[in-house]
Design an enzyme around this catalytic site. Structure first.
Site, short mmCIF file in Angstrom:
data_model
loop_
_atom_site.label_atom_id
_atom_site.label_comp_id
_atom_site.label_asym_id
_atom_site.label_seq_id
_atom_site.Cartn_x
_atom_site.Cartn_y
_atom_site.Cartn_z
CE1 TYR A 24 59.83 23.30 150.03
CE2 TYR A 24 58.76 24.31 148.12
CZ TYR A 24 58.96 23.21 148.95
OH TYR A 24 58.29 22.03 148.71
CE1 TYR A 152 60.11 17.98 147.69
CE2 TYR A 152 58.37 17.68 146.07
CZ TYR A 152 58.81 18.20 147.26
OH TYR A 152 57.96 18.95 148.04
CG ASP A 253 55.56 10.70 143.74
OD1 ASP A 253 54.56 11.23 143.22
OD2 ASP A 253 56.34 11.31 144.50
CE LYS A 282 53.38 18.70 142.10
NZ LYS A 282 53.32 19.93 142.90
#
Length: 428
Positions: A24, A152, A253, A282
């Site tokens: 980013y 997201y 998710d 993660k």
């Protein structure tokens, strides 16, 4: 000074800024990345010797902290046998052992595991899996997904297409993305009183568009990088009923919320519902290696009659699977629920003072997640510099300053973290 070679040779930060593209960010870099030479426990050590408490768990993944001897040993043991082997036509014990463990700790209907190599790819797999199931079952008109705004799900194309199309990070690619259905994010807070009108919009869209909807895909209970929105578990209960009524699959998710972060081992357990497809990542490996797992029920797995057309090169990497199994066992053997309650109570108590600061809109805590929402976005570069100067690493975004610390953080370290947050925000 340690004899570690990183201390002997100074990092070429100028080269980094000119040639290495960080997440980013623009190229060349507008600001220098901080040079980390080592990490241990909850601390990152910079090249200049400064130590920072990592309040981010390296993007929520390093729940056991850094340089953990149990996880180090798991990787070292596996490395002595086999670092990698293709998963097409071959298998190995770390993958089998991890899959057994995942099936054991998730809801009983989730009996089938597909390993992918990152969270975003895991979302891609889940979407493709749901789509192929629908196509092979003859639902040829199904071609869209339904999801929340402020969501997201990752940075690859399928994942981007179900991220918020306006406030998300991917608006520049909108013309390239599939046109899915977005509804407002749940408006009933996690601790607020539930009312059935909160589910009305979802019910309307499913009743009107179910023939073209492959699946509903959401982050259960906590919307992460889209806005850190905590919503009522009853929404998931109602969503499950509606998806069953209209024959639409339900995908959760849990890349960010899995493995204890919200106070339950998996966030769907707050609602006591089971998705058709569950995506994990993660913290799956304790932050040691990139790996994701997509679990599904027999209805979906056995409903796909042709080969499922996805096969990452590093699928089920033995090193990643070995450390993931060790990370899960470490979590489950350590009284994690009591520990998360400890963190939740301390974050709630110590961040409460931030609510009285000028510019603060709200403070919210759930499990090992603490969020301060501001009325408007400040100059985060200045804020982050001040945090680093005071020995804390956080990465704010939009109008949010939040922390998801490693679970091993002790009371004194967490107190220092929260006091530094308060001190920094009080100077805005």
């Amino acid at each position: 000074m340690p004899s570690d070679p990183y201390w002997i040779k100074v990092m070429d930060i100028d080269f980094d800024g000119r040639h290495i593209w960080h997440p980013y960010s623009a190229m060349p870099a507008q600001s220098n990345a901080l040079p980390v030479v080592s990490a241990d426990g909850v601390y990152l050590t910079l090249e200049n010797g400064r130590r920072l408490i990592d309040g981010m768990s390296s993007w929520w993944a390093c729940i056991h902290g850094y340089n953990h001897p149990v996880l180090n040993a798991a990787i070292q043991s596996q490395l002595s046998q086999m670092a990698h082997v293709m998963f097409g036509g071959l298998t190995h014990e770390p993958a089998i052992s991890l899959a057994k463990r995942l099936i054991d700790i998730t809801a009983e209907p989730l009996q089938h595991v597909f390993f992918a190599d990152s969270g975003s790819v895991g979302v891609e797999v889940a979407m493709k899996m749901a789509a192929q199931y629908c196509f092979e079952q003859g639902f040829y008109n199904k071609k869209r997904f339904l999801t929340f705004r402020q969501g997201y799900h990752g940075d690859t194309f399928g994942a981007m297409s179900v991220c918020d199309p306006v406030t998300g990070m991917h608006h520049k690619f909108r013309r390239l993305l599939n046109n899915h259905i977005f509804i407002e994010s749940p408006q009933c807070g996690f601790h607020q009183q539930w009312a059935d009108h909160y589910i009305t919009e979802l019910e309307v869209h499913l009743s009107q568009h179910h023939e073209e909807i492959i699946a509903v895909i959401v982050e259960p209970v906590v919307q992460g990088a889209g806005g850190m929105n905590f919503y009522h578990p009853n929404y998931l209960k109602k969503a499950r009923v509606l998806c069953d009524r209209y024959d639409v699959l339900l995908i959760f998710d849990e890349i960010a919320t899995g493995f204890g972060r919200t106070g339950e081992l998996f966030a769907y357990q707050h609602a006591q519902v089971v998705p058709d497809i569950l995506v994990l990542g993660k913290a799956l490996t304790g932050g040691y290696m990139t790996l994701s797992a997509v679990l599904t029920n027999s209805r979906v797995a056995e409903g796909i009659n042709e080969p499922f057309m996805h096969g990452p090169t590093f699928m089920a990497n033995p090193l990643a699977c070995a450390v993931a199994r060790a990370a899960i066992d470490l979590l489950l053997s350590g009284g994690w629920q009591i520990n998360i309650k400890r963190l939740e109570k301390q974050l709630t108590r110590q961040l409460a003072a931030c609510a009285d600061l000028k510019g603060v809109k709200s403070v919210r805590v759930l499990g090992a997640i603490g969020v301060i929402e501001l009325h408007q976005e400040p100059n985060w570069s200045d804020v982050q510099n001040q945090l680093v100067t005071n020995g804390v690493w956080l990465r704010p975004f939009k109008n949010l300053l939040y922390t998801m610390p490693p679970y091993i953080i002790n009371e004194q370290q967490l107190t220092y973290l929260t006091e530094t947050i308060y001190k920094t925000l009080s100077q805005l």
